[in-house]
Scaffold this motif. Structure first.
Motif, short mmCIF file in Angstrom:
data_model
loop_
_atom_site.label_atom_id
_atom_site.label_comp_id
_atom_site.label_asym_id
_atom_site.label_seq_id
_atom_site.Cartn_x
_atom_site.Cartn_y
_atom_site.Cartn_z
N GLY A 61 0.79 -1.23 0.00
CA GLY A 61 0.00 0.00 0.00
C GLY A 61 0.82 1.28 0.00
O GLY A 61 0.80 2.03 -0.97
N PRO A 62 1.57 1.53 1.10
CA PRO A 62 2.25 2.83 1.20
C PRO A 62 3.30 3.08 0.12
O PRO A 62 3.73 4.22 -0.06
CB PRO A 62 2.89 2.77 2.59
N ILE A 63 3.71 2.05 -0.61
CA ILE A 63 4.66 2.25 -1.71
C ILE A 63 4.12 3.29 -2.70
O ILE A 63 4.90 3.95 -3.40
CB ILE A 63 4.95 0.89 -2.43
N ALA A 64 2.80 3.48 -2.71
CA ALA A 64 2.18 4.47 -3.60
C ALA A 64 2.69 5.88 -3.31
O ALA A 64 2.66 6.76 -4.17
CB ALA A 64 0.66 4.44 -3.46
N LEU A 65 3.17 6.10 -2.08
CA LEU A 65 3.66 7.41 -1.67
C LEU A 65 5.06 7.69 -2.23
O LEU A 65 5.49 8.84 -2.34
CB LEU A 65 3.71 7.43 -0.14
N VAL A 66 5.79 6.62 -2.54
CA VAL A 66 7.21 6.75 -2.85
C VAL A 66 7.43 7.36 -4.23
O VAL A 66 6.84 6.93 -5.21
CB VAL A 66 7.92 5.37 -2.73
N GLY A 67 8.27 8.38 -4.27
CA GLY A 67 8.62 9.02 -5.53
C GLY A 67 9.81 9.93 -5.30
O GLY A 67 10.43 9.90 -4.22
N ALA A 68 10.11 10.76 -6.28
CA ALA A 68 11.30 11.60 -6.20
C ALA A 68 11.22 12.61 -5.06
O ALA A 68 12.24 13.12 -4.60
CB ALA A 68 11.50 12.33 -7.54
N ASP A 69 10.00 12.91 -4.60
CA ASP A 69 9.83 13.91 -3.54
C ASP A 69 9.87 13.32 -2.13
O ASP A 69 9.61 14.01 -1.15
CB ASP A 69 8.50 14.67 -3.75
N VAL A 70 10.20 12.04 -2.03
CA VAL A 70 10.19 11.37 -0.73
C VAL A 70 11.60 10.86 -0.40
O VAL A 70 12.25 10.25 -1.26
CB VAL A 70 9.20 10.19 -0.73
N ALA A 71 12.07 11.16 0.81
CA ALA A 71 13.35 10.62 1.24
C ALA A 71 13.11 9.25 1.88
O ALA A 71 12.30 9.13 2.80
CB ALA A 71 13.99 11.56 2.27
N VAL A 72 13.79 8.23 1.36
CA VAL A 72 13.66 6.89 1.92
C VAL A 72 14.94 6.53 2.66
O VAL A 72 16.04 6.69 2.13
CB VAL A 72 13.38 5.85 0.82
N LEU A 73 14.80 6.09 3.89
CA LEU A 73 15.94 5.63 4.68
C LEU A 73 15.73 4.15 4.98
O LEU A 73 14.70 3.78 5.57
CB LEU A 73 16.03 6.42 5.99
N GLY A 74 16.67 3.35 4.58
CA GLY A 74 16.56 1.90 4.82
C GLY A 74 17.58 1.45 5.85
O GLY A 74 18.70 1.96 5.88
N ILE A 75 17.18 0.51 6.68
CA ILE A 75 18.10 -0.04 7.68
C ILE A 75 18.53 -1.43 7.21
O ILE A 75 17.69 -2.31 7.01
CB ILE A 75 17.45 -0.09 9.07
N VAL A 76 19.83 -1.58 7.03
CA VAL A 76 20.35 -2.79 6.38
C VAL A 76 21.44 -3.41 7.26
O VAL A 76 22.64 -3.20 7.05
CB VAL A 76 20.91 -2.46 4.98
N PRO A 77 21.02 -4.18 8.26
CA PRO A 77 22.02 -4.85 9.11
C PRO A 77 22.66 -6.03 8.37
O PRO A 77 22.08 -6.54 7.41
CB PRO A 77 21.19 -5.36 10.29
N GLU A 78 23.84 -6.42 8.80
CA GLU A 78 24.39 -7.70 8.36
C GLU A 78 23.47 -8.79 8.92
O GLU A 78 23.15 -8.78 10.12
CB GLU A 78 25.82 -7.85 8.92
N GLY A 79 23.00 -9.68 8.07
CA GLY A 79 22.10 -10.74 8.54
C GLY A 79 20.81 -10.78 7.74
O GLY A 79 20.67 -10.10 6.73
N GLN A 80 19.87 -11.59 8.23
CA GLN A 80 18.64 -11.86 7.48
C GLN A 80 17.77 -10.62 7.26
O GLN A 80 17.15 -10.46 6.22
CB GLN A 80 17.81 -12.93 8.22
N GLY A 81 17.71 -9.75 8.26
CA GLY A 81 16.89 -8.54 8.12
C GLY A 81 17.41 -7.66 6.99
O GLY A 81 16.63 -7.06 6.24
N GLY A 82 18.74 -7.59 6.86
CA GLY A 82 19.35 -6.80 5.78
C GLY A 82 19.09 -7.43 4.42
O GLY A 82 18.82 -6.72 3.44
N VAL A 83 19.17 -8.75 4.36
CA VAL A 83 18.90 -9.45 3.09
C VAL A 83 17.45 -9.21 2.67
O VAL A 83 17.16 -8.93 1.50
CB VAL A 83 19.16 -10.97 3.26
N ALA A 84 16.53 -9.26 3.64
CA ALA A 84 15.10 -9.16 3.32
C ALA A 84 14.69 -7.75 2.88
O ALA A 84 13.75 -7.59 2.11
CB ALA A 84 14.27 -9.60 4.53
N ILE A 85 15.39 -6.71 3.37
CA ILE A 85 14.96 -5.35 3.04
C ILE A 85 15.52 -4.89 1.70
O ILE A 85 14.97 -3.98 1.06
CB ILE A 85 15.36 -4.35 4.17
N SER A 86 16.60 -5.52 1.22
CA SER A 86 17.28 -5.01 0.02
C SER A 86 16.38 -4.91 -1.21
O SER A 86 16.38 -3.87 -1.90
CB SER A 86 18.54 -5.82 -0.25
N PRO A 87 15.57 -5.94 -1.54
CA PRO A 87 14.70 -5.78 -2.72
C PRO A 87 13.65 -4.67 -2.56
O PRO A 87 13.23 -4.06 -3.55
CB PRO A 87 14.02 -7.15 -2.86
#
Lengths: 342, 342
Positions: B245-271
């Protein structure tokens, strides 16, 4: 997908009274389900869902806690799918809520829950879906095909289905919900009150939607709908959480929408809205409270089923704000109807 | 409150390595607590909290599910305070997390939980508080007085305390956490990498912070901190929910910050972050992943304790963005240090 933007969504919103009536007519199916759950004697309820269905699950969590006096939690599918947790779930009723019944993380979580000893129930719009196939119990919300990406009739159908199931687990007859289809039909007629809010909401940079208790789920769904259809940064906070931090955001440049049902939830949110007014915010209200000023008034129903009714003005508001901003709410950017997350 | 805006918050952030070291030194207290919990043999864990502590509770929910294989839920205090639910809580460990220990809804919920048969544990910075007084077990996070309204050292102290308690319940020795104080000290030294993000974040209308698994709690706390100190509309979504759903908000006017730890959580967020980049968003990353591009790099620690470290750059970012926007992060508008909600 559509010629007239928002045409699909409008049509599906309009089907809600009949979809809800059909669910009420299936009380014997609900009773049979509740009997089978009763034989298992669950002591804890876990709910798993994504998107709008996650807001329906949040509503059900309050129902379980208040009406059944049973502890409940929202499952984090990633505990199972990302970290391969294998919790021990004897005495747990695991309810997966999903319009499509196709999201892999919910299917995997359901399989893991069943293997861990839980009784699994799928509440879905597709009784032939893989999720339904993996669940011991299935309740088909029977809302018919939903073509618009933004869920409307399937959301209210999930709410009512979950209420009837929980109510039947306490030997209720669902009578609190009998007037819901008419109240929803009446809410669909409040289009002119809704229209009067569209200009402000189209112009604002931030909207903040707040409620307490059962209606908190409505705030979450209203915010999600505005985010996905109108690309409006819309936040939902419970009234208590709002005071613990996000109140700092509130000012003249923020639109605040409060949900004020007749009942305890409405009483509890009123001082929070007063605080937002003191900070200069433009506060608008949706609900049935007889003791508060209400901008979009819906018919009072029993407070535990009020979320089925009070979300309808927000569906209308999202659809119209989306169109006013030049978007097509039937097919928001970046979204497909069925989202497959793992 | 302060002469230099953000001075208090900066000072308290700087105390974190020593506060965390002190907690690690109290492993024998943790072990004693875990033994008393073990004698009660809980089968479910319920967590209750507000504000930043609620994000610490969310982290603990993942720990309980993954490390203990036990179902867990976040309690809705309003079920008890607004609707007077009296759930049956035999075999339930009820953990209230609160810096001050003074919020009436948490105190009332704890009393109700104890009366309903739960074992109650308060994790608090004030062992003399009413919350501690009403709880059968108390863990004092011992962070010292926190004067800035925005919680920093008490948040990481709550995280580490909750990790050690849960880890001890599985007979762990807390060794995964030994390098955490040094990693936090190192993160506090990443000020120049943080500074490079401040101009973009000060200018954006919307920020969206996303993660999966344990780090989802970090996303929630980072968003809350940016909302309350910098008045920035900052959303947190789990990576899976974002796609629903909220992906509809994402565009050039939105700053996205991703948290990418070493481990499974980081692997899962990358795509998920790749999808945001495809939609034109400016994506920045915080974390320790060795296989992803990272803008603010923190030292890798065991994934289950990574949230204690990875929140630190967001604390710095909030404090500096707040000051850059002309606010005082030590005393945000409309907030007091102790919030009393019912």
């Amino acid at each position: 997908v559509t010629v007239v933007p928002g045409h699909l969504m409008a049509g599906e919103m309009g089907e809600q009274p009949s979809v809800l009536s059909n669910i009420l007519d299936r009380q014997s199916v609900v009773r049979d389900l509740a009997r089978r759950i009763g034989r298992y004697s669950p002591r804890f309820v876990l709910l798993a869902a994504r998107g709008s269905s996650d807001n329906a699950a949040l509503y059900a969590k309050y129902l379980v806690e208040v009406l059944l006096g049973m502890p409940a939690g929202l499952a984090s599918p990633s505990s199972i799918t990302t970290y391969h947790a294998r919790p021990s779930l004897a005495d747990v009723l695991f309810i997966a809520v999903s319009q499509s019944g196709f999201s892999p993380d919910l299917i995997d979580s359901t399989v893991a829950a069943r293997e861990a000893g839980a009784m699994t129930l799928a509440v879905t719009n597709d009784a032939e879906s893989p999720l339904a196939g993996e669940s011991q119990l299935v309740f088909d919300i029977g809302a018919g095909k939903e073509a618009a990406v933004a869920a409307t009739k399937t959301y209210t159908a999930e709410l009512l289905s979950l209420f009837l199931i929980v109510d039947s687990m306490r030997d209720g007859t669902g009578e609190e919900a009998r007037t819901v289809p008419d109240a929803v039909a009446d809410a669909l007629d409040q289009a002119s009150a809704v229209e009067s809010l569209v200009p402000d909401l189209s112009a604002t940079n931030v909207a903040l939607i707040t409620a307490r208790g059962y209606s908190y789920a409505t705030a979450c769904e209203a915010a999600l709908k505005l985010v996905e259809t109108a690309r409006l940064p819309a936040f939902s906070y419970s009234g208590a959480d709002l005071l613990h931090g996000p109140i700092a955001l509130v000012g003249a440049d923020v639109a605040v929408l409060g949900i004020v049902p007749e009942g305890q939830g409405g009483v509890a949110i009123s001082p929070v809205l007063d605080r937002c007014r003191e900070l200069g915010a433009c506060v608008r209200t949706v609900g049935s409270s007889r003791s508060a000023a209400i901008d979009i008034r819906v018919r009072p129903v029993a407070e535990e089923v009020a979320p089925v009714v009070e979300v309808v003005p927000f569906q209308l508001l999202s659809q119209r704000t989306s169109v006013a901003k030049g978007f097509n709410p039937d097919a928001p950017q970046g979204l497909r109807k069925i989202t497959l997350t793992t």
